[in-house]
Design a protein around this motif. Structure first.
Motif, PDB file in Angstrom:
ATOM      1  N   TRP A 403       0.823  -1.202   0.000  1.00 54.09           N
ATOM      2  CA  TRP A 403       0.000   0.000   0.000  1.00 54.09           C
ATOM      3  C   TRP A 403       0.867   1.266   0.000  1.00 54.09           C
ATOM      4  O   TRP A 403       0.607   2.216  -0.738  1.00 54.09           O
ATOM      5  CB  TRP A 403      -0.933  -0.005   1.214  1.00 54.09           C
ATOM      6  CG  TRP A 403      -1.803   1.224   1.291  1.00 54.09           C
ATOM      7  CD1 TRP A 403      -1.665   2.288   2.127  1.00 54.09           C
ATOM      8  CD2 TRP A 403      -2.933   1.509   0.464  1.00 54.09           C
ATOM      9  NE1 TRP A 403      -2.638   3.222   1.893  1.00 54.09           N
ATOM     10  CE2 TRP A 403      -3.442   2.765   0.876  1.00 54.09           C
ATOM     11  CE3 TRP A 403      -3.575   0.816  -0.567  1.00 54.09           C
ATOM     12  CZ2 TRP A 403      -4.554   3.357   0.276  1.00 54.09           C
ATOM     13  CZ3 TRP A 403      -4.690   1.399  -1.162  1.00 54.09           C
ATOM     14  CH2 TRP A 403      -5.157   2.653  -0.745  1.00 54.09           C
ATOM     15  N   LYS A 406       2.413   1.732  -3.513  1.00 52.37           N
ATOM     16  CA  LYS A 406       1.507   1.479  -4.637  1.00 52.37           C
ATOM     17  C   LYS A 406       1.738   2.431  -5.807  1.00 52.37           C
ATOM     18  O   LYS A 406       1.650   2.025  -6.975  1.00 52.37           O
ATOM     19  CB  LYS A 406       0.048   1.576  -4.179  1.00 52.37           C
ATOM     20  CG  LYS A 406      -0.361   2.904  -3.583  1.00 52.37           C
ATOM     21  CD  LYS A 406      -1.783   2.850  -3.075  1.00 52.37           C
ATOM     22  CE  LYS A 406      -2.224   4.163  -2.444  1.00 52.37           C
ATOM     23  NZ  LYS A 406      -1.442   4.518  -1.240  1.00 52.37           N
ATOM     24  N   TRP A 407       2.061   3.686  -5.491  1.00 52.56           N
ATOM     25  CA  TRP A 407       2.226   4.654  -6.586  1.00 52.56           C
ATOM     26  C   TRP A 407       3.482   4.347  -7.401  1.00 52.56           C
ATOM     27  O   TRP A 407       3.472   4.472  -8.631  1.00 52.56           O
ATOM     28  CB  TRP A 407       2.269   6.068  -6.012  1.00 52.56           C
ATOM     29  CG  TRP A 407       1.032   6.437  -5.251  1.00 52.56           C
ATOM     30  CD1 TRP A 407       0.917   6.647  -3.900  1.00 52.56           C
ATOM     31  CD2 TRP A 407      -0.279   6.601  -5.791  1.00 52.56           C
ATOM     32  NE1 TRP A 407      -0.374   6.943  -3.566  1.00 52.56           N
ATOM     33  CE2 TRP A 407      -1.138   6.923  -4.713  1.00 52.56           C
ATOM     34  CE3 TRP A 407      -0.824   6.505  -7.069  1.00 52.56           C
ATOM     35  CZ2 TRP A 407      -2.496   7.160  -4.875  1.00 52.56           C
ATOM     36  CZ3 TRP A 407      -2.177   6.734  -7.246  1.00 52.56           C
ATOM     37  CH2 TRP A 407      -3.002   7.062  -6.158  1.00 52.56           C
ATOM     38  N   GLU A 408       4.569   3.971  -6.728  1.00 56.54           N
ATOM     39  CA  GLU A 408       5.778   3.594  -7.480  1.00 56.54           C
ATOM     40  C   GLU A 408       5.555   2.321  -8.293  1.00 56.54           C
ATOM     41  O   GLU A 408       6.008   2.226  -9.446  1.00 56.54           O
ATOM     42  CB  GLU A 408       6.952   3.381  -6.527  1.00 56.54           C
ATOM     43  CG  GLU A 408       7.561   4.660  -5.973  1.00 56.54           C
ATOM     44  CD  GLU A 408       6.884   5.132  -4.706  1.00 56.54           C
ATOM     45  OE1 GLU A 408       7.345   6.134  -4.128  1.00 56.54           O
ATOM     46  OE2 GLU A 408       5.881   4.515  -4.287  1.00 56.54           O
ATOM     47  N   LEU A 409       4.853   1.346  -7.729  1.00 65.94           N
ATOM     48  CA  LEU A 409       4.613   0.087  -8.431  1.00 65.94           C
ATOM     49  C   LEU A 409       3.722   0.284  -9.659  1.00 65.94           C
ATOM     50  O   LEU A 409       3.797  -0.494 -10.612  1.00 65.94           O
ATOM     51  CB  LEU A 409       3.972  -0.925  -7.471  1.00 65.94           C
ATOM     52  CG  LEU A 409       4.865  -1.403  -6.320  1.00 65.94           C
ATOM     53  CD1 LEU A 409       4.063  -2.225  -5.330  1.00 65.94           C
ATOM     54  CD2 LEU A 409       6.045  -2.207  -6.856  1.00 65.94           C
ATOM     55  N   LEU A 410       2.895   1.322  -9.629  1.00 71.33           N
ATOM     56  CA  LEU A 410       2.024   1.602 -10.772  1.00 71.33           C
ATOM     57  C   LEU A 410       2.739   2.363 -11.887  1.00 71.33           C
ATOM     58  O   LEU A 410       2.220   2.465 -12.991  1.00 71.33           O
ATOM     59  CB  LEU A 410       0.807   2.416 -10.319  1.00 71.33           C
ATOM     60  CG  LEU A 410      -0.279   1.659  -9.546  1.00 71.33           C
ATOM     61  CD1 LEU A 410      -1.321   2.631  -9.011  1.00 71.33           C
ATOM     62  CD2 LEU A 410      -0.938   0.611 -10.442  1.00 71.33           C
ATOM     63  N   MET A 411       3.922   2.867 -11.602  1.00 72.40           N
ATOM     64  CA  MET A 411       4.597   3.741 -12.571  1.00 72.40           C
ATOM     65  C   MET A 411       4.904   3.048 -13.903  1.00 72.40           C
ATOM     66  O   MET A 411       4.643   3.626 -14.970  1.00 72.40           O
ATOM     67  CB  MET A 411       5.878   4.301 -11.950  1.00 72.40           C
ATOM     68  CG  MET A 411       6.546   5.361 -12.808  1.00 72.40           C
ATOM     69  SD  MET A 411       7.762   6.264 -11.843  1.00 72.40           S
ATOM     70  CE  MET A 411       8.836   6.812 -13.152  1.00 72.40           C
ATOM     71  N   LEU A 413       3.268   0.705 -15.233  1.00 65.99           N
ATOM     72  CA  LEU A 413       1.964   0.534 -15.875  1.00 65.99           C
ATOM     73  C   LEU A 413       1.496   1.833 -16.504  1.00 65.99           C
ATOM     74  O   LEU A 413       0.967   1.847 -17.624  1.00 65.99           O
ATOM     75  CB  LEU A 413       0.949   0.046 -14.833  1.00 65.99           C
ATOM     76  CG  LEU A 413      -0.418  -0.396 -15.371  1.00 65.99           C
ATOM     77  CD1 LEU A 413      -0.263  -1.597 -16.289  1.00 65.99           C
ATOM     78  CD2 LEU A 413      -1.353  -0.724 -14.214  1.00 65.99           C
ATOM     79  N   VAL A 414       1.703   2.948 -15.813  1.00 62.77           N
ATOM     80  CA  VAL A 414       1.328   4.257 -16.365  1.00 62.77           C
ATOM     81  C   VAL A 414       2.065   4.510 -17.672  1.00 62.77           C
ATOM     82  O   VAL A 414       1.473   4.923 -18.677  1.00 62.77           O
ATOM     83  CB  VAL A 414       1.642   5.373 -15.342  1.00 62.77           C
ATOM     84  CG1 VAL A 414       1.514   6.754 -15.988  1.00 62.77           C
ATOM     85  CG2 VAL A 414       0.711   5.264 -14.145  1.00 62.77           C
ATOM     86  N   VAL A 417       0.898   1.769 -20.473  1.00 62.47           N
ATOM     87  CA  VAL A 417      -0.488   1.955 -20.927  1.00 62.47           C
ATOM     88  C   VAL A 417      -0.600   3.204 -21.782  1.00 62.47           C
ATOM     89  O   VAL A 417      -1.244   3.198 -22.843  1.00 62.47           O
ATOM     90  CB  VAL A 417      -1.447   2.028 -19.715  1.00 62.47           C
ATOM     91  CG1 VAL A 417      -2.830   2.517 -20.152  1.00 62.47           C
ATOM     92  CG2 VAL A 417      -1.565   0.669 -19.051  1.00 62.47           C
ATOM     93  N   THR A 433       4.832  10.233 -17.646  1.00 63.96           N
ATOM     94  CA  THR A 433       5.573   9.435 -16.664  1.00 63.96           C
ATOM     95  C   THR A 433       6.431  10.327 -15.771  1.00 63.96           C
ATOM     96  O   THR A 433       6.497  10.132 -14.552  1.00 63.96           O
ATOM     97  CB  THR A 433       6.456   8.402 -17.379  1.00 63.96           C
ATOM     98  OG1 THR A 433       5.650   7.622 -18.270  1.00 63.96           O
ATOM     99  CG2 THR A 433       7.129   7.483 -16.387  1.00 63.96           C
ATOM    100  N   TYR A 436       4.163  12.215 -13.422  1.00 67.57           N
ATOM    101  CA  TYR A 436       3.654  11.263 -12.428  1.00 67.57           C
ATOM    102  C   TYR A 436       4.694  11.024 -11.338  1.00 67.57           C
ATOM    103  O   TYR A 436       4.388  11.069 -10.133  1.00 67.57           O
ATOM    104  CB  TYR A 436       3.294   9.955 -13.131  1.00 67.57           C
ATOM    105  CG  TYR A 436       2.772   8.864 -12.232  1.00 67.57           C
ATOM    106  CD1 TYR A 436       1.425   8.795 -11.894  1.00 67.57           C
ATOM    107  CD2 TYR A 436       3.618   7.881 -11.722  1.00 67.57           C
ATOM    108  CE1 TYR A 436       0.939   7.787 -11.062  1.00 67.57           C
ATOM    109  CE2 TYR A 436       3.152   6.865 -10.899  1.00 67.57           C
ATOM    110  CZ  TYR A 436       1.807   6.824 -10.576  1.00 67.57           C
ATOM    111  OH  TYR A 436       1.334   5.827  -9.763  1.00 67.57           O
TER     112      TYR A 436
END
Length: 616
Positions: A403, A406-411, A413-414, A417, A433, A436
Motif C-alpha cells: 500500500w 503502490k504509486w511507485e509500483l504503478l509507474m 503501468l502508467v 499503458v 511518466t 507522475y
C-alpha cells in the motif's frame, strides 16, 4: 553516495557569492526550466487536442529543439563537474609524478578538438542563418542552434580549466591547445602526415582519459578533413539526431527515474520485495535484483543505481550472512539488469539509430530482461547461506508495504499503458511518466521539496543526458563517414562471402560485441556499430528487433568487463574496494549473464513473442 549527496557536496565546495557560483546556478536553472517545458508542453498539447481539438503552435519542434538545449547545457555542466564519460582510465595507472603532464596533454588535445567542433557548429549555424528558417515566428531556428557552438566553446574552456589546479599548468595546456589548433590549420588535411599524426595524438589522449565525445568527434573531424569534406557535416548529423521526433523520450523517461531515485522510492520498494520474498531462501538476493532492475529501467544508468542503492542494499545482503564477496558481486552485476526493460535509454537510442518503432523494441526487451533477472536471481539464491534465519511471511506487513509503495509500483503501468493504448504519443507518454514521478515524490510522499530539491535533481539528470547526447551526436557524424566510405556495404559482402550459417554469424556477433563492450561505452557503441550490424542481420534474415536485443544484451555484460566497465568503476568508488577485487567478485555473475545472452541469442521466441502478440 546518492545524486542528492553529490549535489550537496558540489554546492558546498563552491565559493559563495562569486561570479562562478552565479554562473553555475544560472546553468542549473536553465536546465531545470528547459526540462520543465519539455514535460509540460507535450501534456498541454495532448489535453488541448482531446478537449478543444486544437493544439499549441509549433509545440513539437519546440520540444525537439529543447533537447538540443538540454544536451548542450547538460554537456557544459558535465564538463564543469569533470564528469564527462571517457573511454579509458589508463591515466590512473601512470606514475604520480607523470600524471600532471598526461593531464595537460590530454586537456590540450581535448580542448583543441572541441574548439574545432565549435567551429564546425558555427559554420552550420551560419548556413542556417542565411536560410532564415523560423522555428515559429518570430523565433528563428538558428537562435536555438547557436547553443551548439557556444556549448562546445564552453566545454573546451572547462576542459582546460580541469587540466590542473595549478595556474602555470593551465597556461601550458592553453599554449599546447593553441599550437595544436595552429598546426591543424596550417597542415593540409589531405596529407598522410596530418592523418597519422592526428590519429596518433588523439589515440594517446583517449588512452589518457580524454572525454569519449572528443575521441569520436576528433576521429570524425580528421577523417572528413582527410577526404576534403566539410567538417560542418558533424554538427549537421548532431542536429539531425537531437531533433529526432522520438529523442525527447530519452531525457523525459530518465527524469522520471531520477525523481524516484532521489525520493524515498528505494526504501519503499525494498520493503515491498523484502516482505514478499524475505521468507524464501535467497530472499535478499531477489530484493537486490528486482529493485536494481526497476531503477535502472528508468534512470538508464546502472552507475546511478549502484550509487543510489548500494548503501541501502549492501547491509541487507551482509545482514542475511552473504559473504562480502558475493554481496559485492551481486550488487555490481545487478546494476545493469534493467537495460532491456522499457523505457530504458539504450532501447530508445537503438530504436532511433536502427529506425525501428520504439513500441516494438520495448516489447522485444521484456522477456529477455526477465531471463537475465531470473538467471542472476538463481545465482543469488544458490550463493545464499543455507542455514540463515528467514523472516516469516506476514500478510499484514506485505499488505502495508504494498500500500505504501503502490504509486511507485504503478509507474511502469502508467508508462506502458500511455504508450501502447494510443492515448498518447511516445513523447507525451514519457512526459506523463515524468510528471507522475514528480507528483509522487513531491506531493504524495513529500520526499522532495519542489524548490529546494527538484532543481538539483533536474540538473543531475541534465548532466547525464548532456554527456550522453554529446557522445551520440558526434558518434553519428563518425558513423556517417563510415557510411560514405561504404564500410557497411563492404562488411556485408565480406561476411556473407565467408560466413554462410546464421548460427555461426550470431556466435561471431556475440564474440564481437563482447569485445566491443569491453572497450567502448554502450552509447557510442550503439551509434557506431548498429548501422554496420543491421544490414548484416538483414542479410541473414535476422529481424532488427531481435538483433537489437541480442546487441544490447551483450553490451549489458560490457558494464562488468574491464577496461571500460562502468559498473566496476562505480562499485569500486561506492564501496571503496580496488577494481581487481570488484572484478573477481563479479566474474560468477558475468558467467551467469553470458548463459542468459546465449539463450536470448538462440531462442528467437524470447524476443519476438510479445511484438507478435501485440500485432507488430
Amino acid at each position: 553516495m546518492s545524486v542528492a549527496a553529490i549535489s550537496e557536496a558540489r554546492v558546498a565546495s563552491r565559493p559563495p557569492k562569486s561570479f562562478r557560483s552565479f554562473f553555475r546556478q544560472t546553468e542549473d536553472l536553465g536546465v531545470t526550466l528547459v526540462l520543465s517545458a519539455m514535460v509540460l508542453l507535450p501534456l498541454l498539447e495532448a489535453v488541448l487536442r482531446r478537449t478543444l481539438h486544437t493544439g499549441i503552435p509549433a509545440s513539437i519542434p519546440m520540444v525537439q529543439h529543447a533537447v538540443l538545449l538540454v544536451g548542450m547545457l547538460g554537456g557544459a555542466i558535465a564538463a564543469r563537474e569533470g564528469r564527462l564519460l571517457a573511454l579509458s582510465n589508463l591515466e590512473s595507472r601512470i606514475p604520480e609524478k607523470l600524471r600532471p603532464y598526461s593531464r595537460i596533454f590530454a586537456a590540450a588535445i581535448g580542448a583543441a578538438t572541441t574548439l574545432f567542433l565549435a567551429l564546425a557548429a558555427w559554420q552550420f549555424v551560419e548556413t542556417e542563418r542565411d536560410a532564415g528558417a523560423f522555428l515559429y515566428p518570430p523565433v528563428r531556428a538558428w537562435w536555438i542552434e547557436l547553443a551548439m557552438p557556444l556549448g562546445f566553446a564552453a566545454i573546451a574552456m572547462r576542459i582546460l580549466w580541469k587540466a590542473s589546479e595549478q595556474w602555470w599548468q593551465r597556461v601550458i595546456a592553453i599554449i599546447l591547445t593553441a599550437v595544436a589548433v595552429r598546426l591543424s590549420a596550417l597542415v593540409p588535411g589531405t596529407s598522410h602526415f596530418f592523418l597519422w599524426a592526428s590519429l596518433v595524438a588523439l589515440s594517446l589522449a583517449s588512452l589518457l582519459g580524454v572525454p569519449a565525445f572528443v575521441t569520436l568527434g576528433g576521429a570524425a573531424l580528421i577523417l572528413f578533413r582527410n577526404v576534403d569534406q566539410p567538417i560542418a557535416s558533424i554538427p549537421i548529423a548532431h542536429y539531425a539526431l537531437v531533433i529526432n521526433p522520438i529523442l525527447p523520450t530519452l531525457p523525459l523517461f530518465t527524469l522520471a527515474g531520477y525523481f524516484l531515485a532521489e525520493g524515498g522510492a528505494a526504501k519503499r520498494l525494498v520493503r515491498v520485495f523484502s516482505a514478499l520474498f524475505g521468507a524464501f531462501r535467497g530472499g535478499p538476493a531477489l530484493v537486490t535484483v528486482l529493485v536494481c532492475a526497476f531503477f535502472t529501467s528508468f534512470t538508464g544508468a546502472s552507475g546511478v543505481t549502484i550509487l543510489a542503492l548500494g548503501g541501502l542494499l549492501m547491509p541487507v545482503l551482509t545482514g542475511a550472512r552473504y559473504s562480502e564477496k558475493n554481496a559485492l558481486g551481486l550488487l555490481t552485476g545487478s546494476g545493469s539488469l534493467g537495460l532491456l526493460l522499457p523505457p530504458c535509454l539504450p532501447l530508445i537510442v537503438y530504436a532511433i539509430v536502427a529506425h525501428v518503432p520504439i513500441q516494438q523494441i520495448f516489447l522485444g526487451g521484456i522477456i529477455p530482461a526477465f531471463v537475465m533477472i531470473i538467471a542472476t536471481s538463481l545465482w543469488g539464491i544458490y550463493t545464499g547461506p543455507r542455514d540463515c534465519e528467514r523472516t516469516p511471511f506476514e500478510w499484514r506487513e506485505a499488505r502495508q508495504a504494498l500500500w505504501d509503495a503502490k504509486w511507485e509500483l504503478l509507474m511502469p503501468l502508467v508508462a506502458l499503458v500511455a504508450l501502447f493504448s494510443g492515448f498518447a504519443t511516445p513523447v507525451e507518454a514519457a512526459a506523463l511518466t515524468a510528471l507522475y514521478a514528480l507528483l509522487i515524490e513531491t506531493v504524495v510522499h513529500r520526499d522532495l521539496h519542489i524548490f529546494r530539491d527538484i532543481p538539483g535533481v533536474m540538473a543531475e539528470c541534465g548532466l547525464l543526458i548532456g554527456g550522453v547526447l554529446l557522445i551520440l551526436g558526434v558518434s553519428l557524424g563518425f558513423t556517417n563517414y563510415l557510411v560514405d566510405a561504404e564500410v557497411p556495404t563492404r562488411a556485408v559482402e565480406w561476411t556473407t562471402r565467408n560466413v554462410h550459417s546464421p548460427f555461426l554469424f550470431l556466435l561471431l556477433l556475440n564474440v564481437f560485441m563482447l569485445v566491443v563492450g569491453c572497450l567502448i561505452e554502450i552509447y557510442p557503441a550503439i551509434v557506431i556499430e548498429v548501422p554496420l550490424l543491421v544490414p548484416l542481420g538483414a542479410a541473414y534474415g535476422i529481424d532488427p528487433i531481435r538483433l537489437g536485443i541480442i546487441f544490447l544484451a551483450n553490451l549489458e555484460l560490457g558494464y562488468l568487463t574491464p577496461p571500460v566497465g562502468l559498473n566496476l568503476l562505480m562499485s569500486s568508488y561506492r564501496f571503496r574496494k580496488p577494481i581487481g577485487e570488484v572484478l573477481r567478485s563479479v566474474l560468477p555473475v558475468v558467467a551467469v549473464l553470458a548463459v542468459g545472452v546465449l539463450l536470448i541469442t538462440y531462442i528467437p521466441a524470447l524476443t519476438t513473442m510479445l511484438p507478435k502478440l501485440f500485432g507488430y
